[in-house]
Design an enzyme around this catalytic site. Structure first.
Site, PDB file in Angstrom:
ATOM      1  N   CYS A 128      49.405  35.165  36.791  1.00 50.71           N
ATOM      2  CA  CYS A 128      48.846  35.949  36.003  1.00 50.71           C
ATOM      3  C   CYS A 128      49.320  37.211  35.904  1.00 50.71           C
ATOM      4  O   CYS A 128      49.015  38.133  35.079  1.00 50.71           O
ATOM      5  CB  CYS A 128      47.122  35.889  36.471  1.00 50.71           C
ATOM      6  SG  CYS A 128      46.516  34.536  36.409  1.00 50.71           S
ATOM      7  N   HIS A 276      44.439  42.480  34.807  1.00 52.62           N
ATOM      8  CA  HIS A 276      44.439  41.100  34.442  1.00 52.62           C
ATOM      9  C   HIS A 276      42.763  40.702  34.949  1.00 52.62           C
ATOM     10  O   HIS A 276      42.246  41.183  35.689  1.00 52.62           O
ATOM     11  CB  HIS A 276      45.158  40.407  35.577  1.00 52.62           C
ATOM     12  CG  HIS A 276      44.697  38.979  35.697  1.00 52.62           C
ATOM     13  ND1 HIS A 276      44.740  38.220  34.673  1.00 52.62           N
ATOM     14  CD2 HIS A 276      44.634  38.135  36.663  1.00 52.62           C
ATOM     15  CE1 HIS A 276      44.244  36.888  34.814  1.00 52.62           C
ATOM     16  NE2 HIS A 276      44.005  37.045  36.094  1.00 52.62           N
ATOM     17  N   ASN A 306      39.409  34.070  31.635  1.00 47.43           N
ATOM     18  CA  ASN A 306      40.597  34.327  32.160  1.00 47.43           C
ATOM     19  C   ASN A 306      41.791  33.609  31.446  1.00 47.43           C
ATOM     20  O   ASN A 306      41.906  32.281  31.505  1.00 47.43           O
ATOM     21  CB  ASN A 306      40.698  33.969  33.670  1.00 47.43           C
ATOM     22  CG  ASN A 306      42.162  33.955  34.382  1.00 47.43           C
ATOM     23  OD1 ASN A 306      42.713  34.439  33.805  1.00 47.43           O
ATOM     24  ND2 ASN A 306      42.149  33.654  35.684  1.00 47.43           N
TER      25      ASN A 306
END
Length: 349
Positions: A128, A276, A306
């Site tokens: 990520c 993030h 996500n």
């Protein structure tokens, strides 16, 4: 010399899956998901859509903006994107859900589809944190070669195809999407663009977030009956603890970084922090530890869930196209993810 962001773009699948939709399939509820994660919806790609497809759409939107077109006509967008693609020297694509295993890189697939015939192309696997890593990598490749001027940096994920939909602890967390930026090397000496990047890793946590099957460590064997394909496995508590510390440490370090001409990076000086977005509770916990108002953080996890390496560029494009960014704004990004990796960027719009 400066590394300026001159175009942003995003692409998300039209199919939206709400928490209530998931609750009809697995033992969960909208209240549980929202209270534990802050997620309300996620966008899920059709079976025929691959990582490169979303990446191409996000890239075209960013390229069109770099070429001066921000309208809604798809033909005009494609024309502007095609012209801008010819000037791209570098393509960096961050993903954990590539079109193919090992080779070819998804970046090469994108290069062909957008017609960036003069560009080098490669993927980055940094979980990520991939977009944070990719932005610095592209900047470095532009800086060291006088003949390179423009780069396309993409974060693109089809996480729905790597999710175990029988595991309610992980399947509620992920969505599909892509975001992209065009960066350009200029001769402008003022403090602007990408000013600094902090890139870190803690490989001792490699088992905390892993797609275990299919690689050389655990290859599929001839004749093996496969009940479950490659899917994400996560130790939620370990990742949560790591993520809160990663955000806290990264932002503290970025704010203490001394950049000539910029001065101190105070909370008041920061226009936006783009994190993030794996879990809203992670961001809230880090904000509380740092005593930074949560309003400084741009959160859109309620809509997208996500999307791994795509979360930061999707958010950046939303801010940009909605007019919430102004020339001279100081932006901090912060990422954390599988590897384990973490880091952030200091950017002046």
């Amino acid at each position: 010399m400066a590394i300026e962001i001159i175009g942003t773009g995003r692409a998300v699948p039209p199919k939206k899956v709400s928490n209530d939709d998931l609750a009809a399939l697995i033992d969960t509820s909208d209240e549980w998901i929202r209270s534990h994660t802050g997620i309300g919806n996620r966008h899920i790609a059709d079976e025929s859509v691959a990582c490169s497809d979303l990446a191409v759409e996000a890239a075209k939107n960013a390229l069109a903006m770099a070429g001066g077109y921000t309208g809604n006509d798809p033909d005009q967008r494609d024309k502007a994107a095609e012209q801008a693609a010819a000037a791209i020297d570098v393509i960096i694509l961050a993903t954990a859900t590539a079109d193919f295993f090992g080779t070819p890189s998804t970046a090469c697939v994108v290069q062909s589809k957008i017609g960036a015939l003069n560009a080098m192309a490669m993927d980055i696997t940094a979980g990520c944190t991939g977009f944070v890593y990719g932005l610095e990598t592209a900047s470095g490749l532009l800086s060291v070669n006088p003949l390179r001027k423009r780069a396309l940096v993409i974060g693109s994920e089809i996480l729905s195809k790597m999710t175990n939909w029988d595991d309610r602890g992980t399947c509620v967390l992920f969505g599909d999407g892509a975001g992209a930026v065009i960066i350009e090397k200029t001769l402008d000496n003022r403090e602007s663009g990408l000013l600094y990047s902090l890139l870190r890793a803690d490989g001792s946590g490699n088992e905390s977030l892993v797609m275990r099957r299919g690689g050389s460590r655990n290859p599929y064997k001839k004749g093996e009956v496969v009940d479950t394909g490659i899917c994400i496995e996560m130790n939620g508590q370990e990742v949560y603890n790591f993520a809160v510390k990663a955000i806290t440490d990264t932002l503290e370090t970025l704010m203490k970084t001394k950049i000539e001409g910029l001065g101190d990076i105070s909370i008041e000086r920061i226009a936006r922090i783009i994190p993030h977005q794996a879990n809203a509770r992670i961001v809230q916990a880090a904000a509380k530890r740092l005593r930074i108002p949560i309003e400084k953080f741009y959160l859109n996890i309620e809509e997208y869930a996500n999307t791994s390496s795509a979360t930061i560029p999707i958010a950046l494009d939303e801010l940009n196209r909605s007019g919430q960014l102004n020339k001279g704004d100081l932006i901090l990004t912060v990422g954390f993810g599988g590897g384990l990796t973490y880091g952030g960027n200091i950017i002046i719009i």
